[in-house]
Design a protein around this motif. Structure first.
Motif, short mmCIF file in Angstrom:
data_model
loop_
_atom_site.label_atom_id
_atom_site.label_comp_id
_atom_site.label_asym_id
_atom_site.label_seq_id
_atom_site.Cartn_x
_atom_site.Cartn_y
_atom_site.Cartn_z
N ILE A 1 0.84 -1.19 0.00
CA ILE A 1 0.00 0.00 0.00
C ILE A 1 0.88 1.25 0.00
N TYR A 2 1.72 1.38 1.01
CA TYR A 2 2.66 2.48 1.15
C TYR A 2 3.93 1.95 1.80
N TYR A 3 5.03 2.66 1.56
CA TYR A 3 6.25 2.36 2.28
C TYR A 3 7.01 3.64 2.58
N SER A 4 7.85 3.53 3.60
CA SER A 4 8.63 4.68 4.04
C SER A 4 10.04 4.21 4.33
N GLN A 5 11.01 4.88 3.74
CA GLN A 5 12.41 4.48 3.95
C GLN A 5 13.09 5.34 4.99
N ILE A 6 12.44 6.46 5.35
CA ILE A 6 13.05 7.36 6.31
C ILE A 6 11.96 8.24 6.90
N VAL A 7 12.22 8.80 8.06
CA VAL A 7 11.24 9.68 8.69
C VAL A 7 10.89 10.84 7.76
N ASN A 8 9.62 11.20 7.80
CA ASN A 8 9.08 12.32 7.02
C ASN A 8 9.11 12.10 5.51
N ASP A 9 9.24 10.85 5.11
CA ASP A 9 9.19 10.53 3.68
C ASP A 9 8.47 9.21 3.49
N PHE A 10 7.60 9.14 2.49
CA PHE A 10 6.92 7.89 2.19
C PHE A 10 6.54 7.88 0.72
N GLN A 11 6.34 6.67 0.20
CA GLN A 11 6.05 6.49 -1.22
C GLN A 11 4.82 5.61 -1.39
N LYS A 12 4.08 5.84 -2.46
CA LYS A 12 2.93 5.00 -2.77
C LYS A 12 3.40 3.63 -3.25
N GLY A 13 2.63 2.63 -2.85
CA GLY A 13 2.86 1.29 -3.37
C GLY A 13 1.92 1.02 -4.53
N ASP A 14 1.55 -0.25 -4.67
CA ASP A 14 0.74 -0.66 -5.83
C ASP A 14 -0.74 -0.33 -5.69
N ILE A 15 -1.23 -0.18 -4.45
CA ILE A 15 -2.66 0.00 -4.24
C ILE A 15 -2.92 1.13 -3.24
N ALA A 16 -2.32 2.29 -3.45
CA ALA A 16 -2.38 3.38 -2.48
C ALA A 16 -3.71 4.14 -2.47
N GLU A 17 -4.51 4.01 -3.53
CA GLU A 17 -5.73 4.81 -3.62
C GLU A 17 -6.67 4.50 -2.45
N GLY A 18 -7.13 5.57 -1.79
CA GLY A 18 -8.05 5.41 -0.67
C GLY A 18 -7.35 5.25 0.66
N TYR A 19 -6.03 5.32 0.66
CA TYR A 19 -5.24 5.19 1.89
C TYR A 19 -4.34 6.42 2.06
N SER A 20 -3.97 6.71 3.31
CA SER A 20 -2.97 7.73 3.57
C SER A 20 -2.11 7.29 4.75
N VAL A 21 -0.89 7.81 4.80
CA VAL A 21 0.05 7.45 5.87
C VAL A 21 0.79 8.71 6.33
N SER A 22 1.47 8.57 7.45
CA SER A 22 2.39 9.61 7.92
C SER A 22 3.59 8.91 8.56
N ARG A 23 4.71 9.60 8.60
CA ARG A 23 5.91 9.04 9.24
C ARG A 23 6.62 10.18 9.98
N GLU A 24 5.99 10.61 11.05
CA GLU A 24 6.53 11.72 11.83
C GLU A 24 7.62 11.26 12.80
N LYS A 25 7.56 9.98 13.17
CA LYS A 25 8.55 9.41 14.07
C LYS A 25 9.09 8.13 13.46
N LYS A 26 10.33 7.79 13.76
CA LYS A 26 10.96 6.61 13.19
C LYS A 26 10.20 5.35 13.58
N GLU A 27 9.66 5.31 14.79
CA GLU A 27 9.07 4.08 15.29
C GLU A 27 7.60 3.91 14.92
N SER A 28 7.00 4.89 14.29
CA SER A 28 5.56 4.85 14.07
C SER A 28 5.20 5.11 12.61
N PHE A 29 4.25 4.32 12.07
CA PHE A 29 3.85 4.46 10.67
C PHE A 29 2.36 4.14 10.57
N PRO A 30 1.50 5.05 11.01
CA PRO A 30 0.05 4.76 10.99
C PRO A 30 -0.54 4.83 9.59
#
Lengths: 110, 113
Positions: free
Chosen positions: B46-75
């Protein structure tokens, strides 16, 4: 066609039998993973390999890079081995982690 | 013990509502991922993040959202725009993106009622 194909989709065995699950892939890879998913849904990594063979307890994983094929073997199977086994590959040059097969449901009967 | 924690394990949502799935890791991993699993299909990114404050769409991102404000959390937020949200959602992490072992959470089963 999926980039990662597993066979069989379903497998039922008697306790003690030797089990083989196969995985074929059609892309260049840097690594292949075998994962185990229990009925509760959580996934555990069993092996990560890029060549040759690895063994852990009753589990053996092999990979043939030239033939783009990997096998997972379970010796002396036990009912607690019942789970879904998933093959996943890391495509060469991809930062998007893994591409997954659809899994093999294994049931080992006592 | 180090690992990945997803919560809740089961979630019910009324159609038209947004819902947020939690994923926390204490493995000090840089990379985190969200996958969706449907019966008979492989996990889809759906989504992936390689570093804090950065994320990329995966294959089925439509209708989803994410955040990466902290290294340990990816809601992951499943929005009302997701046409078929009922599924099993898995979060994973790894040290880096290449040739490293992946660690998975226990998953969240979302049912839209």
């Amino acid at each position: 066609k999926n980039e990662v194909e597993q066979s069989p989709q379903n497998l039922t065995a008697q306790e003690g039998e030797f089990i083989t699950i196969n995985c074929s892939y059609s892309v260049g890879i840097s690594a292949l993973h075998w994962l185990q998913q229990h009925p509760g849904g959580g996934i555990v990594s069993l092996f990560m390999l890029s060549s040759g063979k690895k063994k852990h307890g009753r589990l053996i994983a092999t990979i043939n890079i030239q033939e783009k094929h990997s096998s997972l073997h379970i010796t002396a199977s036990h009912p607690r081995d019942s789970a879904v086994y998933i093959c996943a590959v890391r495509v060469t040059g991809s930062a998007r982690q893994l591409t997954f097969g659809s899994g093999t449901q294994l049931t080992v009967l006592p | 013990d180090g690992g990945i924690t997803q919560s809740p394990k089961y979630l019910f949502r009324k159609e038209g509502q947004n819902v947020t799935l939690s994923c926390e890791q204490n493995l000090n991993h840089d990379a985190m991922y969200w996958y969706r699993q449907d019966p008979g299909q492989g996990l889809r990114l759906i989504y992936y993040s390689q570093i804090v404050n950065d994320f990329q769409k995966g294959d089925i991102a439509e209708g989803y959202s994410v955040s990466r404000e902290k290294k340990e959390s990816f809601p992951l937020t499943v929005t009302s725009a997701q046409k078929n949200p009922t599924a099993f959602y898995l979060c994973a992490s790894s040290i880096g993106a290449m040739n490293t072992e992946a660690f998975f959470g226990q998953g969240t089963r979302l049912t839209v009622v």
